[in-house]
Write an enzyme that holds these catalytic residues in place. Sequence first.
Site, PDB file in Angstrom:
ATOM      1  N   GLU A 135       6.896  -1.855   3.847  1.00 19.69           N
ATOM      2  CA  GLU A 135       6.469  -0.500   4.217  1.00 19.69           C
ATOM      3  C   GLU A 135       5.896  -0.578   5.619  1.00 19.69           C
ATOM      4  O   GLU A 135       5.028  -1.418   5.883  1.00 19.69           O
ATOM      5  CB  GLU A 135       5.381   0.021   3.263  1.00 19.69           C
ATOM      6  CG  GLU A 135       5.868   0.235   1.844  1.00 19.69           C
ATOM      7  CD  GLU A 135       4.782   0.761   0.905  1.00 19.69           C
ATOM      8  OE1 GLU A 135       3.798   1.365   1.381  1.00 19.69           O
ATOM      9  OE2 GLU A 135       4.925   0.545  -0.308  1.00 19.69           O
TER      10      GLU A 135
ATOM     11  N   ASN B 223       3.675  -4.247  -6.483  1.00 20.20           N
ATOM     12  CA  ASN B 223       3.439  -3.550  -5.217  1.00 20.20           C
ATOM     13  C   ASN B 223       1.946  -3.569  -4.901  1.00 20.20           C
ATOM     14  O   ASN B 223       1.127  -3.202  -5.766  1.00 20.20           O
ATOM     15  CB  ASN B 223       3.895  -2.087  -5.312  1.00 20.20           C
ATOM     16  CG  ASN B 223       3.570  -1.301  -4.038  1.00 20.20           C
ATOM     17  OD1 ASN B 223       4.238  -1.476  -3.019  1.00 20.20           O
ATOM     18  ND2 ASN B 223       2.534  -0.469  -4.079  1.00 20.20           N
ATOM     19  N   GLU B 224       1.606  -4.013  -3.733  1.00 22.37           N
ATOM     20  CA  GLU B 224       0.208  -4.011  -3.283  1.00 22.37           C
ATOM     21  C   GLU B 224      -0.721  -4.483  -4.401  1.00 22.37           C
ATOM     22  O   GLU B 224      -1.690  -3.796  -4.755  1.00 22.37           O
ATOM     23  CB  GLU B 224      -0.189  -2.626  -2.739  1.00 22.37           C
ATOM     24  CG  GLU B 224       0.620  -2.249  -1.523  1.00 22.37           C
ATOM     25  CD  GLU B 224       0.097  -1.044  -0.743  1.00 22.37           C
ATOM     26  OE1 GLU B 224      -0.791  -0.331  -1.229  1.00 22.37           O
ATOM     27  OE2 GLU B 224       0.587  -0.844   0.399  1.00 22.37           O
TER      28      GLU B 224
HETATM   29  O1  AHR Z   1       3.601   4.960   1.340  1.00 19.47           O
HETATM   30  C1  AHR Z   1       2.499   5.460   0.645  1.00 19.47           C
HETATM   31  C2  AHR Z   1       1.723   4.372  -0.088  1.00 19.47           C
HETATM   32  O2  AHR Z   1       1.224   3.476   0.846  1.00 19.47           O
HETATM   33  C3  AHR Z   1       2.513   3.501  -1.022  1.00 19.47           C
HETATM   34  O3  AHR Z   1       2.643   4.018  -2.291  1.00 19.47           O
HETATM   35  C4  AHR Z   1       1.696   2.274  -1.090  1.00 19.47           C
HETATM   36  O4  AHR Z   1       2.450   1.124  -1.394  1.00 19.47           O
HETATM   37  C5  AHR Z   1       1.014   2.224   0.266  1.00 19.47           C
HETATM   38  O5  AHR Z   1      -0.338   2.009   0.136  1.00 19.47           O
END
Ligand code: AHR
Length: 498
Positions: free
Chosen positions: A298, A175-176
């Site tokens: 997201e 993730n990211e």
């Molecule tokens: O949604 C909140 C955060 O935003 C998540 O954990 C991350 O993936 C993004 O930076």
Amino acid sequence: MDTVRIDFSRSRGIIPPELYGHFSEHIGGVFYDGLWVGEDSPVENIRGFRKSLVESFRRIAPPVLRWPGGCFAETYDWRDGIGPRHMRPRRVNWWYRQDGRIESNQVGTHEFMDFCRMTGAAPYVAANMTSVAPLHIRNWIEYCTVPAGSTTLADERAANGDSAPFNVRWWGIGNENWGGGGQMTPEHCADEFIRFTTVCASVVSPDMRFIICGANGHDLEWTRRLLAQYASRKSHGVPAWGMSVHYYTGDGADVCFDEDGWYNTLFLADRMRGVIDDHRLVMDAFDPERKISLVIDEWGCWHRDGTGPSRGRNLFEQQSNMRDAAVAAMTLNLFNNRCDTVGMANIAQLCNNLHSLYLADGEHFVETPNYHVFALFRDHMGARQLETRVLAPEKEKQGCAPLSTLSVSASEKDGNLLLTFANLDIASSSAIRLEGLPENAGRDCTLTVLHAPDPQTCNTFEDPYAVVPAEKNIRLGADGVLTLPAACVAALKIPLAP
Ligand code: AHR
């Protein structure tokens, strides 16, 4: 007069239901006191999950739910969340420095899968690629998906209450990773994805779909370098089905807004178009057969922290009003109209957080206007998208693409034509002439409108029904004109005779 021309001869295909996906992270109040209240809670619950939320969520037929993060995933050890709940470890987690909350692990793999079963959502597990070895994730996949009796991990799952496998189709690896997920370079991220999926290959079944970490918004440089590295590697244990991109409408704004505030947010939200279209161009250079789907993992508005009912106790919790509903609607319309490019999208996040569908605390529970948008758009899922051409006034802002004041998408399913609209003009109603309706289109239609005379109105614990949709039967005249109020979201269902 605005015009919407529907072209029945042009379609980008079937709208994947997964464009209407959701995201639930162990952060702030999403799980604890949001989704999860615990079995012994005085709050009505189903095996620990808030009953009102389960029932409401089920009504919008959620296709997919991502879990357990977000950033949280990158320090998560899945073994902390199995076994008897009273024996589970309490841990400092990824968000601890920001909200000081300890993770109790009361919700782990079994509880999450149970929530998915209750609500009909397909589980999408975001696996840690930053702080564990690939074997750890390989074992999680085996734990979740191998038949009981076949391996020790499968037997452990059965002993923990679920003899039937969980059948997790969607697996995010990382993730990211350009940020909180290890500050990797794109090349390193691609290499790690290949390392992890190669190790996992022996427990991967053909219907599983793996997602590699894509860019932060419009960072096309990340995408180019990631895909160049990925494409340069000779063998992949498991191919990437999707590449995730995160794009937030990060206006940092308060929940109150004036006319400028309304449009500023919409201009920012409209940048999603460029994020999708420009990504597709870059992806096509490396993946001309389009084997890799774009996943908007997201998305949503990111306003100033502390505007939600907990006043900052729940990290990132914010209130929602018609501005957020408008962003949700214009984004879902865009996803429908790019259904040949975007394979999945998950709004962030389900409860007590960013662009949430629900706010909850103790006995209190409300559906936000965002929830109602998903209800209005529900029947687009799995429908045949239809191309539309919109003629409506545009707003201008320096440094931004012109913003059409009318957002529209159309689809056809089960003998109905569904048109969804967002009138993005904060001050003027929109008279819309529908063109291109086929001969078999009925005139007696259902129009559902989500609107509040003051677009800043929110659903609160004290007034939970301040913004709710109004449904009415209308007869479309021969001129095909309908009128929508300013700053509204609407769905028009037109029956199509066989
Ligand atoms: O949604 C909140 C955060 O935003 C998540 O954990 C991350 O993936 C993004 O930076």
